[in-house]
Enzyme design. Structure first.
Site, PDB file in Angstrom:
ATOM      1  N   ARG A   1       0.674  -1.056  -0.226  1.00 13.47           N
ATOM      2  CA  ARG A   1      -0.123   0.004  -0.042  1.00 13.47           C
ATOM      3  C   ARG A   1       0.711   1.630  -0.056  1.00 13.47           C
ATOM      4  O   ARG A   1       0.206   2.345  -0.557  1.00 13.47           O
ATOM      5  CB  ARG A   1      -0.828   0.142   1.455  1.00 13.47           C
TER       6      ARG A   1
ATOM      7  N   CYS B   1      -1.579   6.253   9.535  1.00 17.80           N
ATOM      8  CA  CYS B   1      -1.584   4.345   8.791  1.00 17.80           C
ATOM      9  C   CYS B   1      -2.431   4.908   7.574  1.00 17.80           C
ATOM     10  O   CYS B   1      -2.517   5.622   7.180  1.00 17.80           O
ATOM     11  CB  CYS B   1      -1.680   3.704  10.122  1.00 17.80           C
TER      12      CYS B   1
END
Length: 283
Positions: free
Chosen positions: A180, A238
């Site tokens: 990611r 995050c």
């Protein structure tokens, strides 16, 4: 103050003179949940069995506000958060132990929220519920009303501009999976990639196979290899401020203070005007 506690230590503390308030924060991120579809039900898991005396806390409703421009798990209204914590029996003079199903992310979010808002003694059960060796209870406790009043600390919190600045002046760690960060996949948010200047530091590498944290010295060595020095200013983000809280917790175990960008990538990537970097390098 140690940020984590073992199951044996918790068992001892529960029979001591000042037993902790115990909060069960079982929660699970899934693409289905992010899309608004039914998925994991932490309250049902709690009802089926929990550490005796533990009170259930709903991450989505009590540790976060409704998803919006601030990301998928923005800060909750602090008046409502304080009321929820008092209802769970949380008092400033009583230790708090939080646990989840073992991943540690949800428990870390509760830990971070309580610490950031001024509670002096909060620890996470290392390894979560699977580490608990004793029997579970199906009784729902009714704790006495606590007295905790949130008093947030602005220095422990980053907004988008603060995160961007820290990526240039200090160390900004990206706690998501490496793919990611690199922009190879993005199952939830608008676009893949990372905040320019941020360093990839998947939170999954802070724990052993059983979900327990690596020893403090190993964590310190890991963060040093990622560029964290004794004089570094450190921040973490995050996807939506949950696994990032777990990385802040890991840094605390290693003796490194760090701020959390709660909006994280879900907030950052929602604004097309903000820059996005891709690939394995910070820039």
């Amino acid at each position: 103050m140690n940020a984590i506690i073992s199951a044996s230590e918790l068992a001892d503390d529960l029979t001591g003179d000042n037993p902790p308030s115990v909060l069960d924060v079982r929660w699970q991120l899934s693409v289905a949940k992010a899309a608004g579809e039914p998925s994991f039900d932490g309250r049902a898991e709690y009802a089926a069995g929990h550490i005796p005396g533990a009170v259930f806390v709903d991450l989505d409703r009590e540790l976060a506000a409704t998803p919006g421009t601030g990301g998928r798990h923005p800060l909750p209204d602090l008046t409502e958060f304080g009321a929820a914590m008092r209802g769970a029996g949380v008092s400033s003079g009583t230790p708090v132990v939080v646990y989840d199903g073992g991943q540690g992310w949800a428990a870390a979010r509760a830990w971070w929220m309580l610490r950031w808002t001024g509670h002096p003694d909060v620890r996470v059960l290392d390894g979560g519920l699977p580490s608990w060796p004793d029997g579970l209870s199906t009784d729902t406790p009714e704790p006495a009303e606590g007295d905790f009043r949130p008093r947030p600390d602005a220095v422990g919190l980053l907004d988008p501009d603060g995160a961007a600045a820290l990526a240039r002046s200090g160390v900004l760690l990206d706690a998501r999976a490496g793919e990611r960060y690199r922009g190879e996949v993005e199952p939830i948010d608008r676009v893949g990639g990372h905040i320019p200047g941020a360093v990839s530091a998947p939170t999954t590498e802070n724990v052993a196979a059983d979900g327990r944290f690596l020893p403090a010295e190993e964590l310190a060595a890991r963060f040093k290899a990622l560029g964290v020095s004794d004089d570094s200013t450190v921040g973490v983000y995050c996807g939506s401020g949950v696994s990032g809280a777990h990385e802040v917790l890991a840094l605390a175990v290693a003796g490194v203070p760090a701020a959390l960008y709660v909006g994280s990538w879900s907030e950052w990537s929602s604004d097309p005007s903000r820059p996005v970097a891709v690939g394995p390098d910070p820039q």
